[in-house]
Design a protein around this motif. Sequence first.
Motif, PDB file in Angstrom:
ATOM      1  N   TYR A 115       0.856  -1.179   0.000  1.00 27.16           N
ATOM      2  CA  TYR A 115       0.000   0.000   0.000  1.00 27.16           C
ATOM      3  C   TYR A 115       0.892   1.228   0.000  1.00 27.16           C
ATOM      4  N   TYR A 116       0.697   2.063  -0.989  1.00 28.16           N
ATOM      5  CA  TYR A 116       1.470   3.312  -1.051  1.00 28.16           C
ATOM      6  C   TYR A 116       0.634   4.417  -0.442  1.00 28.16           C
ATOM      7  N   ASP A 117       1.186   5.022   0.597  1.00 30.48           N
ATOM      8  CA  ASP A 117       0.470   6.112   1.256  1.00 30.48           C
ATOM      9  C   ASP A 117       0.832   7.431   0.573  1.00 30.48           C
TER      10      ASP A 117
ATOM     11  N   ASN B 127       5.801   3.312   1.502  1.00 29.16           N
ATOM     12  CA  ASN B 127       5.228   2.022   1.090  1.00 29.16           C
ATOM     13  C   ASN B 127       5.071   1.140   2.325  1.00 29.16           C
ATOM     14  N   TYR B 128       3.905   0.553   2.507  1.00 31.64           N
ATOM     15  CA  TYR B 128       3.693  -0.379   3.615  1.00 31.64           C
ATOM     16  C   TYR B 128       3.432  -1.768   3.054  1.00 31.64           C
TER      17      TYR B 128
ATOM     18  N   VAL C  73       5.807   2.201  10.926  1.00 29.69           N
ATOM     19  CA  VAL C  73       4.519   2.664  10.389  1.00 29.69           C
ATOM     20  C   VAL C  73       3.895   3.621  11.398  1.00 29.69           C
TER      21      VAL C  73
ATOM     22  N   ASN D 271       5.797   6.820  11.226  1.00 30.48           N
ATOM     23  CA  ASN D 271       5.533   7.519   9.976  1.00 30.48           C
ATOM     24  C   ASN D 271       4.127   8.132   9.963  1.00 30.48           C
ATOM     25  N   GLN D 272       3.143   7.364  10.475  1.00 30.48           N
ATOM     26  CA  GLN D 272       1.751   7.838  10.467  1.00 30.48           C
ATOM     27  C   GLN D 272       1.429   8.695  11.698  1.00 30.48           C
TER      28      GLN D 272
ATOM     29  N   VAL E 295      -6.545   5.113  11.750  1.00 29.64           N
ATOM     30  CA  VAL E 295      -5.765   5.460  10.560  1.00 29.64           C
ATOM     31  C   VAL E 295      -6.701   5.356   9.358  1.00 29.64           C
TER      32      VAL E 295
ATOM     33  N   PHE F 286      -7.110   4.711   5.441  1.00 32.11           N
ATOM     34  CA  PHE F 286      -6.489   4.207   4.207  1.00 32.11           C
ATOM     35  C   PHE F 286      -7.476   4.432   3.075  1.00 32.11           C
ATOM     36  N   ARG F 287      -6.968   4.340   1.870  1.00 31.19           N
ATOM     37  CA  ARG F 287      -7.851   4.514   0.716  1.00 31.19           C
ATOM     38  C   ARG F 287      -7.947   3.185  -0.010  1.00 31.19           C
TER      39      ARG F 287
ATOM     40  N   ASP G 204       7.601  -2.224   8.499  1.00 28.62           N
ATOM     41  CA  ASP G 204       6.606  -1.603   7.604  1.00 28.62           C
ATOM     42  C   ASP G 204       5.318  -2.414   7.531  1.00 28.62           C
TER      43      ASP G 204
END
Lengths: 378, 96
Positions: free
Chosen positions: A102-104, A110-111, A132, A135-136, A144, A146-147, A172
């Motif tokens: 998953y690219y944020d 990248n996770y 993570v 980073n978040q 959190v 996500f899309r 990650d």
Amino acid sequence: MNSPLNRHRNIIDFALSSLLRRKMKNFSLLAVYTLIVFVIASLLFFVHALKREAALLLADAPDMVVQRLMAGRHDLIPVDYAEKIRSIPGVRAVTPRLWGYYYDPVFGANYTLTVPPKPLVEPGNILVGAEVSRNQRVRVGEMVAFRTSDHIPLLLTVKGIYPSASNLVAADLIVMSSEDFQTMFNLPKDRATDLAVTVANPRELTTVAAKIVEAFPDARPILKSEMLRTYDSIFDWRGGMMVVILSAAVLSFVIFAWDKATGLSAEERREIGILKSIGWETADVLYLKFWEGIVISLSAFLLGGLLAYGHVFFFSASLFEHALKGWAVLYPRFKLVPTVDSYHLAVLFFLTVLPYTTATIVPAWLAATADPDAAMRS
Amino acid sequence: MRKSDQFLFFTAFNVALFVLMLLHSHHGQAAAHVERQERIKLVRELMLTDLCLFTEARYTRHPSMADLHSPFQDHPLSLEHFPSGSFLSPPTPYAR
């Protein structure tokens, strides 16, 4: 007292005085020499510790992973492959794995998203790696966003954060339920990322792999031994960056050795001539040059080795960070378990101390065997 | 103190540190046992196949799972782009 020990102490005294007469030259030589040993030793320690850790950790990885290839690239595998593979004699279990990336776009990181075979979290919850969470900027209990692949926001609650001691495998990671994973990627229910195969007898792995390829020509089995081999060849000396670092270090050594081996300065030649004329024997002059070489090379070896150990195991090889990080936003900071291979130390010793000392003695021997009068006049 | 004695003390001190370094690495292995067991448990529990070393590209994050000839995966002239790719050798293809 005229014991051999006392004789050598006198020669060392003279060698040190001689080195201190050219203070600037010799201190800068020692500094550069130490730096070269430091870089090579850091690389050796880092790579050895990493390979050892990989071998120990991946010993518990799946026996075999079966991927499906489509047009030469990894594709989702039908779950019903699992049933057919399970029926192959010798196969103990086949577990479909769900994982992906998953690219944020907000944080640019990248996770790795993964679903454990036995559920660890309820739908709507996740476990995250330490990097993570950093980073978040989220803590346990926070949500959190996500899309999904349909660009619909998916809110998940952080139920736990893996400790930073797990960074080497989980920095990650985002561990979620299979329901959330399917929602996230709109994944068909009859598909998995790949299949993890457990075999009763590890010696039958290649036979089982051959049977899988025979039954499913589009399958690509990856054995555990291949996973281990991948990490065995990591930081291989033939790798691009390693060649650059090692060739720079080797080239520096060559310059050192060349500078020494091409001869002595006129001043050093005259010094040898004077020593011989006042009664020093050729052996004494050679001992003098030997100790001069040892003072520089042994000190550089010891200091470089100790600094490299501190750099790799106390400061997490921070000088290599920029090279290792590359373009990644999420960089796993991990502390390697200290491990030193005495074979590597011995190789480093013989590659650094011996050539330099030899290169110091040889031109001195040539000058010491010459006539003192000629040496002083030259 | 004579210069030779200073040098010998300095060398002896560094050699002692070197020995301590070897002892520390030996002790470190034992001390890290618990943390390592946690990592091994995680590998087993999540069926992980790779270490998390480089997160910049999928073939550097999971090198053992990568497509064959990964750096050229987009087109034949798409040469290695990511710096960490230069630390990794290409995956060993399964000998069929």
